[in-house]
Scaffold this active site. Structure first.
Site, short mmCIF file in Angstrom:
data_model
loop_
_atom_site.label_atom_id
_atom_site.label_comp_id
_atom_site.label_asym_id
_atom_site.label_seq_id
_atom_site.Cartn_x
_atom_site.Cartn_y
_atom_site.Cartn_z
N GLU A 164 -2.77 -0.29 4.84
CA GLU A 164 -2.05 0.98 4.91
C GLU A 164 -1.33 1.13 6.24
O GLU A 164 -0.20 1.63 6.30
CB GLU A 164 -3.02 2.14 4.66
CG GLU A 164 -3.46 2.21 3.20
CD GLU A 164 -4.55 3.23 2.95
OE1 GLU A 164 -4.36 4.11 2.11
OE2 GLU A 164 -5.61 3.14 3.61
N ALA A 222 -11.31 0.32 7.08
CA ALA A 222 -11.82 1.47 7.83
C ALA A 222 -13.30 1.27 8.12
O ALA A 222 -13.97 0.48 7.45
CB ALA A 222 -11.60 2.76 7.05
#
Length: 260
Positions: free
Chosen positions: A115, A66
């Site tokens: 993820e 991220a």
């Protein structure tokens, strides 16, 4: 639809969504998450799309994580909202799509990148891929479903070790763990993934959507996967695909599924 951070292409029943932020190793920021939601939603709604492939630009990274700069100064409430919104908008959304999603993992898949790959219905990796959830090294935990999906895929003990050590595993170890289904050379990754997509497309898209719903139900709290299977099995009997599939079998010919 035009995207700032993605490339989207659809050919011969396969939609390929490519995260295109090479200068950031395809890291996920809020805008990219929104664009991914829209791209997946559009592909799932397209009647001519039977399989979706998600990958990253280049051979260095699928998604390297991220974009930490976006949330480094968040409060407790803002952090919780970040995870809730991200899960709903992208990660759970992808996991529950009725169109099969295959992650073609090229290079690093770390943090939110792993993820995202785990939210796909299954994964194929290039042999230079490395995967991990390094969030605890930043004083936080995975927030986009990593603490739930990783144990489901590799087992509790291995997931605990991977998350607690913040370490990476290579593609062959990921294959041994069951985190990925296949490992191939980087130059073969997309073609190999398309080959599996073509095998999927020979079958009933309606039945596949029911299978996805039934499988996912077995991993959801408060859901009885066996009951969902019974319901979805019964629904298949009312479809044109079921009629075509059984008729073709009895006629000893290949079925031509209408997708209805």
């Amino acid at each position: 639809m035009k995207y700032e951070n993605l490339l989207s292409d659809s050919q011969s029943g396969i939609a390929t969504i490519t995260i295109n932020r090479p200068s950031k190793l395809n890291a996920l920021n809020s805008e990219t998450i929104k664009e991914l939601h829209n791209a997946f939603k559009a592909a799932d709604a397209a009647s001519d799309v039977k399989v979706i492939i998600i990958t990253g630009t280049g051979e260095k990274a699928f998604v390297a994580g991220a974009d930490i700069s976006e949330f480094a100064d968040f409060s407790v409430a803002e952090g919780g909202q970040l995870a809730a919104q991200g899960q709903a908008m992208l990660f759970d959304f992808v996991a529950n799509l009725s169109t099969p999603v295959i992650a073609a993992v090229n290079g690093f898949a770390l943090g939110g990148g792993l993820e995202l790959a785990m939210a796909a219905h299954f994964r194929i990796a290039s042999d230079n891929a490395k995967m991990g959830l390094p969030e605890v090294s930043l004083g936080v935990i995975p927030g986009y479903g990593g603490t739930q999906r990783l144990p489901q895929l590799v087992g509790k003990g291995r997931a605990m070790e991977m998350i607690m050590t913040a370490g990476m595993i290579d593609a062959n170890q990921a294959l041994q763990y069951g985190l990925v289904n296949h490992v191939v050379a980087p130059e073969e990754l997309i073609e190999f993934t398309q080959g599996i997509a073509n095998k999927i497309m020979r079958n009933s898209s309606v039945a596949i959507a029911s299978a996805i719903a039934a499988i996912n139900a077995g991993y959801e709290d408060g859901e009885n996967g066996f009951d969902t299977e019974i319901t979805e099995f019964g629904k298949c009997f009312g479809t044109a695909d079921f009629h075509e599939g059984t008729t073709a079998f009895l006629d000893k010919r290949k079925p031509k599924f209408p997708g209805q």
